[in-house]
Write an enzyme that holds these catalytic residues in place. Structure first.
Site, PDB file in Angstrom:
ATOM      1  N   LYS A  44      22.898-101.409  49.538  1.00 33.31           N
ATOM      2  CA  LYS A  44      22.194-102.086  50.725  1.00 33.31           C
ATOM      3  C   LYS A  44      21.510-103.377  50.049  1.00 33.31           C
ATOM      4  O   LYS A  44      21.293-104.392  51.000  1.00 33.31           O
ATOM      5  CB  LYS A  44      21.320-100.926  51.408  1.00 33.31           C
TER       6      LYS A  44
ATOM      7  N   SER B 253      23.822 -90.153  58.850  1.00 34.42           N
ATOM      8  CA  SER B 253      23.477 -90.216  60.486  1.00 34.42           C
ATOM      9  C   SER B 253      24.850 -90.039  61.255  1.00 34.42           C
ATOM     10  O   SER B 253      24.596 -89.904  62.566  1.00 34.42           O
ATOM     11  CB  SER B 253      22.875 -91.620  60.688  1.00 34.42           C
TER      12      SER B 253
ATOM     13  N   GLU C 257      25.803 -86.760  47.426  1.00 32.61           N
ATOM     14  CA  GLU C 257      24.445 -87.386  47.462  1.00 32.61           C
ATOM     15  C   GLU C 257      23.446 -86.529  46.750  1.00 32.61           C
ATOM     16  O   GLU C 257      22.338 -87.026  46.383  1.00 32.61           O
ATOM     17  CB  GLU C 257      24.180 -87.749  48.884  1.00 32.61           C
TER      18      GLU C 257
ATOM     19  N   HIS D  38      50.488 -79.227  54.260  1.00 37.80           N
ATOM     20  CA  HIS D  38      51.623 -80.029  54.398  1.00 37.80           C
ATOM     21  C   HIS D  38      51.416 -81.083  53.381  1.00 37.80           C
ATOM     22  O   HIS D  38      52.334 -82.114  53.455  1.00 37.80           O
ATOM     23  CB  HIS D  38      51.741 -80.587  55.835  1.00 37.80           C
TER      24      HIS D  38
HETATM   25  C1  F6R Z   1      21.178 -91.042  52.565  1.00 39.81           C
HETATM   26  C2  F6R Z   1      22.209 -91.149  53.384  1.00 39.81           C
HETATM   27  C3  F6R Z   1      23.195 -92.201  53.902  1.00 39.81           C
HETATM   28  C4  F6R Z   1      22.632 -93.122  55.035  1.00 39.81           C
HETATM   29  C5  F6R Z   1      23.510 -94.105  55.409  1.00 39.81           C
HETATM   30  C6  F6R Z   1      23.066 -94.728  56.879  1.00 39.81           C
HETATM   31  O1  F6R Z   1      20.465 -89.876  52.712  1.00 39.81           O
HETATM   32  O2  F6R Z   1      22.662 -89.784  53.807  1.00 39.81           O
HETATM   33  O3  F6R Z   1      24.450 -91.852  54.075  1.00 39.81           O
HETATM   34  O4  F6R Z   1      22.483 -92.162  56.204  1.00 39.81           O
HETATM   35  O5  F6R Z   1      23.264 -94.978  54.337  1.00 39.81           O
HETATM   36  O6  F6R Z   1      21.914 -95.126  56.939  1.00 39.81           O
HETATM   37  P1  F6R Z   1      21.125 -94.623  58.236  1.00 39.81           P
HETATM   38  O7  F6R Z   1      21.369 -93.163  58.197  1.00 39.81           O
HETATM   39  O8  F6R Z   1      19.537 -94.969  58.200  1.00 39.81           O
HETATM   40  O9  F6R Z   1      21.845 -95.232  59.296  1.00 39.81           O
END
Ligand code: F6R
Length: 329
Positions: free
Chosen positions: A324, A50, A216, A232
């Site tokens: 998470k 994101s 990923e 550098h």
């Molecule tokens: C999974 C991904 C992760 C999420 C990140 C934040 O495809 O790319 O990097 O983007 O863990 O989660 P969100 O995007 O839902 O805020």
């Protein structure tokens, strides 16, 4: 006999949909952006996939933007982000703790807010606090929704005077011009390497997208750096490489300034004997913006094919999910 089903979750459909995502995202973002005035400064907040849309948009428009754009990836925004500053909080799920913390802090400091999400707590917060939120379609991996997220931010930026109109459309044209066969071949060549992805100017941000997509999609280590800074420091690291293992992917543009071109050429010559693969690529399209996104799409396909060559499913990110869950987010 167990047969390997490549791409059971359909990552290729998401990558193939990027141009349409960009166009749809731009329309959604424009509606949200019309509710904003021209700010005096912009902070882009978001994590992981994101964060990437804001990273790329900043890289493409910052030089011509009438106000400074900074970005944060973490739990807070700068103390100066108060009245007059626009804080763009992007979270595909809408539930990422760091991004939500930024939204709360920005609101407490009196900044204007724009949300970009598919729903979740961020969309709810936008409703509660009354700030605009561009809602994009859900149900995808955040990184696979890059077109929606970037398009939404580009649409909002144009609507409030931060950038020119039509950036996402330009990007979509670059995506459509991407050479998928060449990307598939390169993905297979890089599958057994540690790719170091290099770019200059906006292509430094594109190189970073490649790095994270290797991580990923292909579940590989990969790293990125940018010209001319890498001349550098990182260039010395090549002295210790033995020609196996590390690969170079140099993302280039036919319009790169001559002083950058010379540095890239010399660096590649110096590193070549120490690298297992040296690939230099240019994007396709009529403008630097289009070509940058053509290289974004190329990187998505390269890393997708690296995943298939390694026999891994490009879609799930079990380690991120486990992290998470352990943090109970
Ligand atoms: C999974 C991904 C992760 C999420 C990140 C934040 O495809 O790319 O990097 O983007 O863990 O989660 P969100 O995007 O839902 O805020």
């Amino acid at each position: 006999m167990v047969t390997f089903q490549a791409d059971p979750s359909g990552m290729s459909d998401a990558i193939a949909g990027m141009a349409e995502q960009l166009r749809a995202g731009e329309r959604t973002g424009a509606e949200a952006g019309m509710q904003l005035g021209l700010p005096a400064a912009v902070v882009m907040a978001g994590m992981g996939g994101s964060a990437m849309g804001g990273e790329l948009l900043r890289a493409l428009v910052a030089a011509d933007c009438p106000v400074p754009i900074t970005r944060v990836r973490g739990f807070g925004v700068p103390a100066w982000a108060g009245p007059g500053t626009l804080v763009v909080c992007t979270s595909y799920s809408g539930n990422t703790a760091e991004t939500l913390a930024c939204a709360h802090q920005a609101h407490a400091q009196g900044a204007a807010l724009l949300g970009v999400a598919s729903g979740g707590a961020l969309a709810q917060l936008a409703e509660e606090l009354g700030f605009p939120c561009a809602i994009v379609p859900g149900g995808m991996q955040p990184r696979a929704a890059l077109g929606y997220l970037f398009g939404a931010m580009a649409g909002a930026f144009a609507a409030c005077g931060l950038s020119a109109d039509g950036i996402a459309e330009e990007c979509a044209q670059g995506v459509e011009a991407c050479d998928r066969d060449a990307a598939a071949e390169l993905g297979r060549r890089l599958a057994g390497t540690v790719p170091l992805v290099y770019g200059s100017g906006p292509l430094g941000a594109v190189a970073y997208r490649w790095k994270t997509q290797f991580n990923e999609n292909a579940k590989m280590h990969a790293f990125s750096h940018a010209f001319p800074e890498l001349g550098h420091n990182e260039i010395v690291g090549w002295e210790g490489a033995d020609g196996r293992g590390f690969a170079i992917v140099a993302l280039r543009d036919p319009d790169e300034p001559v002083e950058i071109r010379r540095r890239i050429d010399v660096t590649l010559d110096l590193a070549r004997p120490h690298a297992s693969v040296v690939a230099a690529l240019e994007g396709h399209g009529p403008s630097r913006t289009a070509r940058a996104f053509s290289l974004v799409a190329t990187g998505d396909w390269v890393t997708y094919h690296a995943a298939l060559a390694r026999g891994v499913d490009p879609t799930p990110v079990d380690a991120i999910t486990a992290l998470k869950q352990a943090l109970d987010e």
